[in-house]
Structures are given as C-alpha cells and as structure tokens.
Design an enzyme around this catalytic site. Structure first.
Site, PDB file in Angstrom:
ATOM      1  N   LYS A 170       0.773  -0.527   0.359  1.00  7.03           N
ATOM      2  CA  LYS A 170       0.033  -0.341  -0.209  1.00  7.03           C
ATOM      3  C   LYS A 170       1.194   0.915  -0.031  1.00  7.03           C
ATOM      4  O   LYS A 170       1.110   1.582   0.946  1.00  7.03           O
ATOM      5  CB  LYS A 170      -1.218   0.087   1.552  1.00  7.03           C
ATOM      6  CG  LYS A 170      -1.977   0.884   1.186  1.00  7.03           C
ATOM      7  CD  LYS A 170      -2.408   2.370   1.377  1.00  7.03           C
ATOM      8  CE  LYS A 170      -1.533   3.290   2.439  1.00  7.03           C
ATOM      9  NZ  LYS A 170      -1.892   4.201   2.089  1.00  7.03           N
ATOM     10  N   GLY A 201      -4.457   3.722  -2.097  1.00 10.22           N
ATOM     11  CA  GLY A 201      -5.404   4.076  -1.146  1.00 10.22           C
ATOM     12  C   GLY A 201      -4.329   4.474  -0.489  1.00 10.22           C
ATOM     13  O   GLY A 201      -3.974   4.852   0.114  1.00 10.22           O
ATOM     14  N   GLY A 203      -4.875   5.725   3.986  1.00 11.62           N
ATOM     15  CA  GLY A 203      -4.028   5.062   5.166  1.00 11.62           C
ATOM     16  C   GLY A 203      -5.903   5.306   5.871  1.00 11.62           C
ATOM     17  O   GLY A 203      -6.107   3.308   6.475  1.00 11.62           O
ATOM     18  N   GLY A 205      -8.196   3.867   5.065  1.00 14.26           N
ATOM     19  CA  GLY A 205      -9.068   2.923   4.443  1.00 14.26           C
ATOM     20  C   GLY A 205      -9.255   1.926   3.827  1.00 14.26           C
ATOM     21  O   GLY A 205      -8.453   0.970   4.734  1.00 14.26           O
ATOM     22  N   GLU A 245       9.432   1.846  11.324  1.00 11.65           N
ATOM     23  CA  GLU A 245      10.700   3.121  11.154  1.00 11.65           C
ATOM     24  C   GLU A 245       9.705   4.552  10.743  1.00 11.65           C
ATOM     25  O   GLU A 245       9.281   4.712   9.683  1.00 11.65           O
ATOM     26  CB  GLU A 245      11.166   2.827   9.886  1.00 11.65           C
ATOM     27  CG  GLU A 245      13.212   3.815   9.667  1.00 11.65           C
ATOM     28  CD  GLU A 245      12.303   5.180   9.290  1.00 11.65           C
ATOM     29  OE1 GLU A 245      12.172   6.112   9.556  1.00 11.65           O
ATOM     30  OE2 GLU A 245      12.698   5.222   7.440  1.00 11.65           O
ATOM     31  N   CYS A 279      14.172  11.666   7.327  1.00 10.91           N
ATOM     32  CA  CYS A 279      13.645  10.582   8.526  1.00 10.91           C
ATOM     33  C   CYS A 279      15.074  11.026   9.079  1.00 10.91           C
ATOM     34  O   CYS A 279      15.190  11.190  10.255  1.00 10.91           O
ATOM     35  CB  CYS A 279      12.960   9.663   9.135  1.00 10.91           C
ATOM     36  SG  CYS A 279      13.616   8.049   7.745  1.00 10.91           S
ATOM     37  N   GLU A 379      10.026  16.891  15.025  1.00 16.56           N
ATOM     38  CA  GLU A 379      10.301  16.672  13.371  1.00 16.56           C
ATOM     39  C   GLU A 379       9.251  17.346  12.417  1.00 16.56           C
ATOM     40  O   GLU A 379       8.388  17.256  12.300  1.00 16.56           O
ATOM     41  CB  GLU A 379      10.042  14.942  12.973  1.00 16.56           C
ATOM     42  CG  GLU A 379      10.554  14.713  11.858  1.00 16.56           C
ATOM     43  CD  GLU A 379      10.411  13.544  11.353  1.00 16.56           C
ATOM     44  OE1 GLU A 379      10.973  12.742  10.597  1.00 16.56           O
ATOM     45  OE2 GLU A 379       9.436  12.843  11.771  1.00 16.56           O
TER      46      GLU A 379
END
Length: 472
Positions: A170, A201, A203, A205, A245, A279, A379
């Site tokens: 996904k 799609g 998140g 759903g 992560e 990140c 962040e």
C-alpha cells in the site's frame, strides 16, 4: 499525465470495486499529474487472500529460483531508471539529479545487495542435537511513505520476497505512481500469481484494512510516529509482528578538533536533502561554544548557496515540499521558532523570491536554539536546521539524547576513536562518523519513538523470518 485505473491482485491488473480515484499533484506546478484508484477494504481482502494462496508455493521456492526473479527485477528497474527518476521528480518534487542518484539509483543498489547476500545466508543451523530453521513468516503488509517512495517500497518488498514471503503493498497517497512502475517491473520479472499485490488507497481505508486483516502476518511500516502508534495499536488485535521506521530529530555533534567547515557543510546538506523531508536528516547541529559563531556563519553561507527552484533543472539543489499541508506545517514551525526567541540566521516562513507557484520553503537556519524549544524537539520535516551550543562532551551527549527520537546521528572529530566513543553513547540506531557513507548491508532502524525492528541487509531479511527449533 499518468492515469492508472487498475490495481494489481493475484497476478493480474483488475478494476477495483469502487470508482473513486486519487489525484496526484505535482508540488512544483500545483497541477494534477496523475491519478490512481482508491482500493476498498474488499480489494485489500482479495489481495491478502491472493497473497495467502501464493505463499504456499512461494515459501517453498528454492533460494536459487528466488534469486533469479530478483535478478530479473533489477534488470527491469534498470531499464526504467530514467522513467522512475522523472516520475519521482513529478510526484515528490525531488531535484532531477537527486532523483537519478538517490531516489531511483539507491533502490537498484539495494536489490544488488540482496542478490549478493542471499546465497550466503544460512536458513538452518545446528545447535547441539537440534536443528534451528528460519522460515518465512507469511503475508507481509507493506505500507510506504511519500518522501522516498521507491526506495522504501524496495526496502520492504525485496527482502520479504527473498525470505519467501508474499507481499501486499500500500503506497503513500501523495506519491503512489512509482509503485506502479515497481509493479510493472515485478510483472516483467515473472513472479508467480499472488506473490506481489498492489493496492493504492488511503491510510484510513486501505491502510487500516491491511493492518487489521487476520491473514496478514507482518506489517512493515514507514511513516510518522503518530501514524506508527496507530498502526501498532491496530496490529495488536491479531498480534502481528510490526516493523516500524518512524520519525527522527537527529543530532550532528562537531567536536572541537573536527574539520569545522566540512562538518557544517555536510550537516546542512543532510538537513536540506530532499527539501528536508528525510527522517534521518541531521537537523540539530551541536557545536562547542568556542566555535559556535564561526559555525553559524558557515551554516548560513552554505544555506544561502542552495539553489531552490524547478526540480527538473540540473542546477536545482532543492525543490518544493510535497504538499500545501506540509508547507504550512513547516512555515508554522519556523514562525514558532522565531516567537520562542531563536535567532533566524537565514531563510524564514515566506516563499522564496520568484517562486509563488509551488510548495517552496526557504532553506532556514536558526541559531541560539535552546533544547527545550519546539523546533529543537519536533520533527519539522522541512529545510530547517537548528544550531545548539554545548560546553563539553558530557553536555553534547546529554543534549543529543534529550529527545523522544533515536533514529540517526553524526559525530565529527579528527580522532576517529574519540568520535566512536561518543557515537556509542548516543541513543540512536545509526551513527555516521566523519560523514562515512551508509552501508546497505548494515542494519537501519531506530529506538525510542523512532520505531523498532530493522531494515537492510541480513537484519532486514530476518524481520520476515520466524525461528523454529526441531529437536531430534
């Protein structure tokens, strides 16, 4: 325009159950540059069932055969390298030079690393009179972010397939197009039916349907810490393994004997890479009080040399942020830093001159930042660098570890053993000494609220294996 109308399930492209499509925006032009369908919970369930059927055969496929599929995947990705780079420029806003080398180039190196690793990996070992077997866990639900869409997909899909697992991918809503090119490459590689499935799609759903499905054995998730908490909560209902992560606020500690200009320039480059949407970015620069003013001047000059603009230009070093929402988030943090008393050295919340179209933010450097300020703790995920002074090594380590995150970091010193001693004391999953490049065979991941589990190399492969002891 790239308008995809199908999802990939059970070895074929098929029409999803619902007609809703997701528009993908080019963050540099603010124009729609592609569409993908939104998969429903029913589509996800069908993909999981296909992956479960495919697992029965794929898990027993010899390693030599799996290597053949991965080798053909590398060839297919290599043939699409330029198309992948241009697609990622359009959907993410990464500069074309960065897209070629990192966004599209690093995934190829990652596939190669597993082609080299897999023949040497021991799936069985003897312990006394017992045999210890490492078996594929089952169906993997892979949920990937938008900032490095292809690399993160490859970092999950390839080791999962190498381990003998099947996958339902996904991709992120903001950048799903490169996942279609990956799917096409996997089709070219000739994977058996059900081994790889693609369900774009939302998140809430498709993502939540994948995380909660009882037929999924492992969730591999990369994204924000907030979403990671939600994933872990939902996955706990069926006691799935979760490899996550998440966010980071990584320190770069420059010891007084280091090459200061080099360390500062490298830290700025890390903080601003991919428009700060990384990140592992070193977003906190820690400098001894005796060198603080010089470091601030160096950082400002380096930031001012950034070329912000059209990501398709070979001269551009920084493109736009991914979306209007992300730009607003970054701008609000810059404004908050100014109101909290941090000194704005360069940059600011206003759009760069001449760039009224596109989600651009100025490369921004703050000095006189206190560890308790929001810009030093949260962040930001944009091109914002905070410079903090320290008095001695103990103070530097204390400031570095004063964070809910523990993903990455850097230490700079003319004495590598001194830097290594500091690196061991930093609570993070990955530390680079004097800018040494990351080894794709080494484990990658974080601690604290940066997540758990590891990706890359043998450690990434083992996340998709379970251990069985046979006593005979």
């Amino acid at each position: 325009m790239k308008n995809y109308q199908a999802i990939y399930v059970d070895g074929r492209w098929r029409t999803p159950r619902q007609k809703t499509v997701l528009e993908v925006e080019n963050p540099a032009t603010q124009e729609v540059m592609g569409t993908v369908p939104l998969s429903s919970a029913g589509d996800v369930a069908e993909a999981v069932r296909a992956a479960r059927r495919g697992f029965d055969t794929w898990s027993r496929t010899p390693v030599t055969e799996r290597l053949g599929y991965l080798s053909r995947l590398r060839d297919a990705l290599t043939a699409r390298h330029e198309e992948l780079a241009h697609t990622i420029v359009a959907e993410v806003g990464a500069p074309i030079s960065f897209a070629r080398t990192v966004q599209a180039g690093a995934p190829l190196a990652l596939v190669t690393s597993y082609l080299d690793l897999l023949p040497e990996f021991d799936f069985t070992e003897r312990l006394g009179g017992s045999e210890v077997i490492k078996e594929p866990l089952g169906v993997v639900g892979a949920i990937t972010p938008w900032n490095y869409p292809l690399f993160q997909a490859v970092a999950k899909v390839v080791p999962a397939l190498a381990a003998g697992c099947t996958v339902v991918l996904k991709p992120a809503e903001a950048a799903p197009l490169s996942a279609y090119l990956l799917a096409e490459a996997l089709v070219d590689a000739g994977l058996p039916r059900g081994v790889f499935n693609l369900v774009p799609g939302s998140g809430r759903g498709a993502g939540e349907a994948l995380v909660t499905h009882p037929g999924v054995d492992v969730i591999s998730f990369t994204g924000s810490t907030r979403t990671g908490r939600r994933v872990a909560e939902l996955a706990s209902g069926t006691v799935k393994r979760v490899v996550s992560e998440l966010g980071g606020k990584s320190p770069s500690i420059v010891l007084p004997d280091a090459d200061l200009p080099h360390a500062v320039a490298a830290t700025v480059a890390s903080a601003f890479a991919n428009s700060g949407q990384t990140c592992t970015a070193w977003t906190r620069l820690l400098v001894h009080t005796s060198q603080y003013d010089e470091a601030v001047d160096l950082a400002a000059k380096t930031a001012d040399n950034c070329v912000v603009g059209d990501p398709m230009s070979e001269q551009t070093t920084m493109g736009p942020l991914i979306s209007h929402e992300q730009r607003q988030r970054v701008r609000s943090y810059i404004a908050e830093g100014m109101s909290d008393g941090a000194r704005l050295v360069t940059g600011g919340p206003e759009a760069p001159t001449g760039l009224d179209t596109g989600y651009y933010v100025q490369p921004t450097v703050f000095a006189d930042v206190r560890p308790d300020m929001s810009i030093a703790r949260q962040e930001i995920f944009g091109p914002v660098l905070c410079i903090l002074p320290y008095t001695d090594e103990e103070d530097a380590v204390r400031i570095a570890n004063d964070s809910i995150y523990g993903l990455s970091g850097a230490v700079w010193s003319a004495a590598p053993e001194r830097a290594a001693a500091i690196a061991r004391r930093i609570h993070a999953g990955q530390i680079q000494i004097n800018g040494t490049q990351i080894d794709l065979l080494a484990p990658f991941g974080g601690c604290k609220q940066s997540g758990n589990g590891r990706e890359l190399g043998r450690y990434g492969l083992e996340e998709f294996l379970q251990t069985k002891a046979v006593h005979a």
